[in-house]
Design a protein around this motif. Structure first.
Motif, PDB file in Angstrom:
ATOM      1  N   HIS A  68     -68.047   2.010  -7.771  1.00 12.54           N
ATOM      2  CA  HIS A  68     -69.068   2.707  -6.981  1.00 12.54           C
ATOM      3  C   HIS A  68     -68.661   4.138  -6.681  1.00 12.54           C
ATOM      4  N   ALA A  71     -69.140   6.214  -9.704  1.00  9.19           N
ATOM      5  CA  ALA A  71     -70.565   6.425  -9.967  1.00  9.19           C
ATOM      6  C   ALA A  71     -71.136   7.512  -9.064  1.00  9.19           C
ATOM      7  N   TYR A  75     -72.414  11.307 -10.132  1.00  7.93           N
ATOM      8  CA  TYR A  75     -73.793  11.640  -9.783  1.00  7.93           C
ATOM      9  C   TYR A  75     -73.892  12.974  -9.044  1.00  7.93           C
ATOM     10  N   ASP A 115     -70.187  -0.167 -19.729  1.00  3.93           N
ATOM     11  CA  ASP A 115     -71.442  -0.636 -19.116  1.00  3.93           C
ATOM     12  C   ASP A 115     -71.108  -1.569 -17.958  1.00  3.93           C
ATOM     13  N   GLY A 117     -71.829  -0.439 -14.514  1.00  8.69           N
ATOM     14  CA  GLY A 117     -72.448   0.071 -13.302  1.00  8.69           C
ATOM     15  C   GLY A 117     -72.056   1.491 -12.956  1.00  8.69           C
ATOM     16  N   THR A 120     -74.929   3.872 -12.528  1.00 10.78           N
ATOM     17  CA  THR A 120     -76.017   3.415 -11.661  1.00 10.78           C
ATOM     18  C   THR A 120     -76.808   4.566 -11.039  1.00 10.78           C
ATOM     19  N   TYR A 121     -76.108   5.497 -10.394  1.00 10.36           N
ATOM     20  CA  TYR A 121     -76.820   6.599  -9.725  1.00 10.36           C
ATOM     21  C   TYR A 121     -77.507   7.521 -10.726  1.00 10.36           C
ATOM     22  N   THR A 124     -80.640   5.829 -12.046  1.00  9.44           N
ATOM     23  CA  THR A 124     -81.704   5.814 -11.051  1.00  9.44           C
ATOM     24  C   THR A 124     -82.362   7.183 -10.964  1.00  9.44           C
ATOM     25  N   THR A 228     -75.958  -2.530 -13.369  1.00  4.22           N
ATOM     26  CA  THR A 228     -76.078  -1.580 -12.256  1.00  4.22           C
ATOM     27  C   THR A 228     -75.482  -2.193 -11.007  1.00  4.22           C
ATOM     28  N   LEU A 229     -74.965  -1.335 -10.159  1.00  9.19           N
ATOM     29  CA  LEU A 229     -74.408  -1.784  -8.891  1.00  9.19           C
ATOM     30  C   LEU A 229     -75.550  -1.989  -7.911  1.00  9.19           C
ATOM     31  N   LEU A 231     -77.335  -1.159  -4.898  1.00 11.15           N
ATOM     32  CA  LEU A 231     -77.284  -0.060  -3.919  1.00 11.15           C
ATOM     33  C   LEU A 231     -78.081  -0.463  -2.694  1.00 11.15           C
TER      34      LEU A 231
END
Lengths: 341, 341, 341
Positions: A68, A71, A75, A115, A117, A120-121, A124, A228-229, A231
């Motif tokens: 996380h 990520a 981001y 792959d 996560g 993830t951001y 999105t 994906t994590l 969120l």
């Protein structure tokens, strides 16, 4: 030599000059630290394959295995790079196991990593609708992705020889796209089970930066299939005259500043409507009102403000807020706003 | 102007373009940390002398005065750089004293630093016989130095404009060679007693990267005269149906992974021959069998595997093995293999 | 095409090649750490605006909000960069408040950052009279600024294709000059209150490095109006046959070496005159005599010597002097010299 041979030669030289004037950018976000030379080794692979690459460290101090955090760091940074940049992101506790190595092509950058996560951001953000296609192709901070009025991009560049780089790297219309990297032609000849960043992701990034098509590197996969994590979304609740927004601490930076997942876009309208100063609650602490800069309060005093990413942030002037408030990532944060009757 | 003047001009431009397309690479491995700006200062010296140099940090977090750690870090990384790279390595507690400043020219890179053992691993590796002269001139990871089948180097490069850089920097046949740096023409004008990295090694590296011959910088010295660290060799002992290999912990990485001096080449044949899973003993811990990736075991469980450098490694999934096992550099490690009757 | 068209084209190509052969250098000195990606983000902004920039980290590990430490770190490093370099320095607890963003143009570099004292040392050094205008335009270490005999700069460069870069970036005669940055045309379109390094200083540096004139970026301000830190001056006192010089610890480096504000230029004449070895007092410790290198004493023993910056330094061989001696920045240091009767 005949003159038209010169023309061809000159055109070739000009092409090479143009390439050199905009060398390919590759960034790295990892949990490798600087201690072991793992990052330097990756740069050696990249420079061996692509000698004129410009390699930029975003961070290598992501805490070990904290996907996380990697990520979120990626981001926050990628939006400030040219859209043609290749971003390697490797926080990869599952290296050598079943998790897929992927490349993710978006309008504002191309991403290479596991792959798991870590994108993830980015994913999105890049799947949000772009209101203006023209803006969407600009570097993010020129106003494209976030819908900020492009007050600069619209005018002539202030100097003669400098203008923002706006090259959209891809000719596709339907971005983002993702590929499962399965073609070993683009990897180092010997693939270890514990250092794919060196053996797979670095050479793939060098090949992408040199113009190789991701289609040749692997199989297209659907965005839905990507890991994906989970969120946590901010929760808004109203009771009578008050509104409470509950969010979370998502990051604590080097200074101990506490960054939450409460965005400007959500809080802005509430604050415009408020009759009194909002209250920010975090742990046992209550902060009255929002400031605009760290220097708004006296030394050692807490301040809540909108941070540089458009997220609500809590700081203590010239001190480490997270240590003072014993705050950790994941802790709840409350913003309470009173509305007019 | 006559046409042949154009031809000469164009040829000159092409030479300059080619140089720019493969800018000289200089790496750094030191115990300077990032805190004081010592590394940045060295980069200033290099860029002042050689503006188009590409300077890559391998590590500056070698623990103060730990020459062995610097030597091992350099060794693990240099094989992934172009053979034309210049590698500065400075862990130098004897700076300003009698220890000699040297340059070491090898087939896979040129090395600059103090003669205090920091090139021990490089020198050992580069003195190993190369079975195939052709391979030996390739970047190490393309398969040359380690005898790995060059499954990539043999085929056409996968993209149009990208191929591995295989420039052998030297025309000598009898490498490695070493020189004692005694010519102050290649140093900064004022030589301090405490910062030779800035005043001597950085400018020497810049001059080497720009093509200056090491012969002009100092006096040839024999390889035998170079300082080397005593490296402990693995001991193999057999008794009846079992074989035991005793090695040492040589490095603990940022993740707490424990790296030993037991190489693939030694263990491979034993493992092929084994009737049962091997046992790895380290401190009070016994690990049964070898895994292939960190994710082979459950979270928090130990795993022994061949690491990315071809050395036996002990890890704990998603945790710090060295902390868990209270392991330190130099600790003994045992691999026990049972043979068929 | 007519031949004179070729001539123009060739001249244009040559100009571009020359620019590429000396790419613009931008350095960074901050308290941002490497953890959050703040530094990488700034590099993204710079590379988006100026793709061929070479960005060099001096240090990002200045302790949070320690302006003096940033000022000293910048001062020690900038003298080793080309005079054309742009130096960003951001230790900026007052970001978003009244403190002015400034650019400071000097003979040996151009500086961008907050007007909070971070340029104190640079400003002091650059306001010292230059005895020889010719030398003053050289890179500092070539002997200009510090009056060192330019034993290298005077002779032909030792290799064919390498010579020190001596470009003086400005045509002004009356440097240093300072400007208050008020023109948002040179900033990112959206200015946060907490990250001016990204939104203001990085783009300003990119514009400066591309040749934009600082006059267009803001209003000239007097040097006297700039914020400076109070620097403690060494005090010299004599009584009978002895002279005592009292100074301060100004920096403790990664190795624990203790760096004082007692310069070579002040101590040199005293030491020449001395009848006995000088004594250095720091805390409870007395060190007799000055050494010339760390290796002058036995392992674990203290040594006082002139450091690489020409400042008196106290070290312990192969150990951390500041930890051993419990020394902190600001502690007093005494040098006692006995004179002949």
């Amino acid at each position: 030599m005949a003159l038209n041979i010169y023309e061809n030669l000159l055109a070739g030289l000009q092409d090479r000059l143009e390439r050199l004037e905009r060398p390919p950018v590759i960034t790295m976000t990892t949990d490798f630290g600087q201690y072991d030379g793992y990052v330097g080794t990756m740069k050696g692979v990249i420079l061996t394959l692509l000698p004129d690459a410009v390699v930029v460290d975003i961070s290598h101090d992501v805490m070990p295995q904290q996907i996380h955090q990697g990520a979120f760091t990626l981001y926050r940074a990628y939006r400030y790079f040219p859209a043609s940049a290749i971003h390697i992101a490797v926080v990869d506790p599952g290296v050598g196991s079943e998790r897929r190595p992927i490349v993710l092509v978006t309008r504002h950058g191309t991403f290479v990593g596991p792959d798991n996560g870590i994108f993830t951001y980015v994913l999105t953000a890049e799947q949000m609708p772009a209101y203006n296609r023209d803006l969407a192709r600009r570097p993010a901070w020129a106003g494209g992705m976030w819908g900020v009025a492009p007050n600069w991009a619209g005018v002539a560049p202030p100097t003669g020889d400098l203008e923002p780089v706006e090259d959209a790297p891809m000719q596709y219309d339907d971005l983002p796209r993702a590929y499962h990297l399965v073609n070993p032609d683009y990897w180092l000849p010997s693939l270890s089970n514990t250092f794919h960043a060196r053996d797979l992701f670095a050479p793939v990034a060098a090949h992408l930066a040199s113009g190789a098509q991701p289609e040749r590197m692997g199989e297209a996969v659907s965005l839905d299939s990507l890991a994906t994590l989970p969120l946590s979304e901010p929760r808004v609740s109203g009771s009578g005259r008050g509104t409470t927004v509950v969010g979370q601490v998502v990051h604590i930076d080097r200074f101990g500043n506490i960054i939450t997942n409460l965005p400007d876009g959500l809080l802005g309208p509430l604050l415009d409507d408020a009759t009194a100063a909002p209250i920010v609650e975090i742990g046992d602490h209550r902060i009255f009102g929002l400031g605009t800069s760290y220097a708004d309060v006296r030394e050692g005093q807490p301040v809540a403000l909108m941070g540089s990413e458009g997220l609500l942030e809590v700081a203590v002037r010239n001190a480490n807020a997270a240590q003072r408030m014993k705050t950790r990532i994941g802790d709840p944060v409350r913003l309470i706003v009173n509305r007019p009757d």
